[in-house]
Design a protein around this motif. Structure first.
Motif, short mmCIF file in Angstrom:
data_model
loop_
_atom_site.label_atom_id
_atom_site.label_comp_id
_atom_site.label_asym_id
_atom_site.label_seq_id
_atom_site.Cartn_x
_atom_site.Cartn_y
_atom_site.Cartn_z
N VAL A 19 0.82 -1.22 0.00
CA VAL A 19 0.00 0.00 0.00
C VAL A 19 0.85 1.27 0.00
N PRO A 20 1.84 1.41 0.90
CA PRO A 20 2.67 2.62 0.83
C PRO A 20 3.50 2.71 -0.45
N GLU A 21 3.83 1.56 -1.05
CA GLU A 21 4.60 1.56 -2.30
C GLU A 21 3.80 2.16 -3.46
N LEU A 22 2.49 2.11 -3.36
CA LEU A 22 1.65 2.65 -4.43
C LEU A 22 1.65 4.18 -4.44
N LYS A 23 2.00 4.77 -3.28
CA LYS A 23 2.13 6.24 -3.19
C LYS A 23 0.88 6.97 -3.69
N LEU A 24 -0.28 6.48 -3.30
CA LEU A 24 -1.53 7.15 -3.69
C LEU A 24 -1.67 8.45 -2.90
N PRO A 25 -2.14 9.52 -3.53
CA PRO A 25 -2.32 10.78 -2.79
C PRO A 25 -3.36 10.62 -1.69
N ASP A 26 -3.14 11.28 -0.55
CA ASP A 26 -4.07 11.20 0.58
C ASP A 26 -5.48 11.62 0.18
N SER A 27 -5.58 12.50 -0.78
CA SER A 27 -6.88 13.03 -1.19
C SER A 27 -7.80 11.94 -1.76
N MET A 28 -7.22 10.81 -2.16
CA MET A 28 -8.05 9.75 -2.75
C MET A 28 -8.87 9.01 -1.71
N ALA A 29 -8.43 8.96 -0.46
CA ALA A 29 -9.19 8.34 0.64
C ALA A 29 -9.62 6.91 0.30
N VAL A 30 -8.65 6.08 -0.04
CA VAL A 30 -8.92 4.69 -0.41
C VAL A 30 -8.64 3.75 0.77
N LYS A 31 -9.62 2.96 1.11
CA LYS A 31 -9.43 1.89 2.09
C LYS A 31 -8.96 0.63 1.35
N PHE A 32 -8.01 -0.11 1.94
CA PHE A 32 -7.57 -1.39 1.38
C PHE A 32 -7.98 -2.51 2.33
N LEU A 33 -8.57 -3.54 1.78
CA LEU A 33 -8.89 -4.75 2.53
C LEU A 33 -8.15 -5.93 1.91
N PHE A 34 -7.46 -6.67 2.75
CA PHE A 34 -6.72 -7.86 2.30
C PHE A 34 -7.28 -9.07 3.07
N PRO A 35 -8.32 -9.71 2.56
CA PRO A 35 -8.93 -10.82 3.29
C PRO A 35 -8.05 -12.06 3.33
N HIS A 36 -8.24 -12.87 4.38
CA HIS A 36 -7.57 -14.16 4.50
C HIS A 36 -8.50 -15.25 3.98
N ALA A 37 -8.02 -16.07 3.05
CA ALA A 37 -8.78 -17.25 2.65
C ALA A 37 -8.81 -18.25 3.80
N SER A 38 -9.80 -19.13 3.79
CA SER A 38 -9.86 -20.20 4.77
C SER A 38 -8.77 -21.23 4.48
N GLU A 39 -8.43 -22.02 5.48
CA GLU A 39 -7.50 -23.12 5.26
C GLU A 39 -8.25 -24.33 4.73
N ARG A 40 -7.62 -25.03 3.76
CA ARG A 40 -8.22 -26.23 3.20
C ARG A 40 -7.12 -27.15 2.69
N PRO A 41 -7.37 -28.46 2.59
CA PRO A 41 -6.35 -29.36 2.05
C PRO A 41 -6.18 -29.14 0.55
N ILE A 42 -4.93 -29.14 0.09
CA ILE A 42 -4.63 -28.92 -1.33
C ILE A 42 -4.09 -30.22 -1.94
N THR A 43 -4.83 -30.75 -2.89
CA THR A 43 -4.52 -32.07 -3.45
C THR A 43 -3.11 -32.16 -4.02
N ILE A 44 -2.72 -31.15 -4.81
CA ILE A 44 -1.40 -31.25 -5.47
C ILE A 44 -0.25 -31.11 -4.47
N ASN A 45 -0.56 -30.62 -3.26
CA ASN A 45 0.45 -30.52 -2.21
C ASN A 45 0.32 -31.65 -1.19
N GLY A 46 -0.14 -32.80 -1.66
CA GLY A 46 -0.25 -33.97 -0.79
C GLY A 46 -1.32 -33.84 0.28
N GLY A 47 -2.32 -33.01 0.01
CA GLY A 47 -3.40 -32.82 0.98
C GLY A 47 -3.05 -31.91 2.14
#
Length: 223
Positions: A38-66
């Motif tokens: 977010v700070p790397e994007l250097k958006l001007p303060d006047s834009m007033a943008v909220k950032f949300l970075f959600p976490h996915a749930s945990e689940r078994p992944i077949t190609i990674n041996g479950g």
């Protein structure tokens, strides 16, 4: 609200937000993975943008041996046609849709919300946005591909056909080969969506030039 909202890393502007970027991480990552950009994007303060970075749930992944890890869906095979598990994609898309609707209920208009995703997160963004019932500001799909592209023409709604979709990919990507991203780009345009395509000299990651381009794109979109 029928279900609990996805937990998120939330980064707020210094004034009340009037726009929001919801950014979905890749396989095995979490919302913390992309929050430092977010700070790397250097958006001007006047834009007033909220950032949300959600976490996915945990689940078994077949190609990674479950092995269980944060993921938006299972990956049963690396085949181009069947890499993304459609049921998992639909389930996660519904969770992200609830997150978007919660932002709308909080007072941020749908047309001021950008849905972004990297790799698996981009798959969710490209699945949800064309099927979402309200017009979004834009979609950012990075180093990603499309789940079941043959379904798009029959399932897509018209409301986001004019919504800008920024697609970017690394030319040396060995995790999601560049042809998979380009195929998604072509499918979107064939179905009447406004996608753009850009490649970078990088692997399955982001680079500074890409971040600069994302910043410029967001400023044009949300200013």
């Amino acid at each position: 609200m029928t279900q609990q909202l996805l937990p998120c890393v939330e980064i707020n502007p210094s004034t009340a937000p009037d726009a929001c970027v919801i950014w979905l991480h890749g396989l095995g990552d979490s919302g913390h993975g992309f929050a430092p950009i977010v700070p790397e994007l250097k958006l001007p303060d006047s834009m007033a943008v909220k950032f949300l970075f959600p976490h996915a749930s945990e689940r078994p992944i077949t190609i990674n041996g479950g092995m269980r890890m944060r993921a938006w869906y299972d990956i049963k095979s690396l085949d181009f046609e069947s890499r993304a598990d459609l049921e998992g994609v639909k389930e996660s898309a519904e969770q992200v849709e609830q997150l978007i609707k919660a932002q709308i209920e909080s007072g941020i208009k749908a047309e001021r919300i950008v849905l972004a995703g990297f790799s698996q997160g981009g798959v969710i963004a490209l699945h949800l946005a064309p099927r979402f019932s309200q017009k979004l500001a834009g979609v950012m799909a990075l180093s990603t591909y499309m789940c079941e592209p043959a379904l798009l023409s029959s399932e897509a709604l018209d409301v986001n056909r004019e919504t800008p979709i920024m697609m970017a990919h690394g030319e040396q990507d060995e995790v999601v080969p560049v042809f998979m991203g380009n195929a998604a780009f072509k499918t979107l345009n064939e179905c009447g969506f406004k996608a753009t395509w850009q490649t970078y000299t990088m692997q399955h990651n982001v680079c500074m030039q890409e971040l600069n381009d994302i910043s410029a794109w967001l400023q044009k979109l949300l200013n």
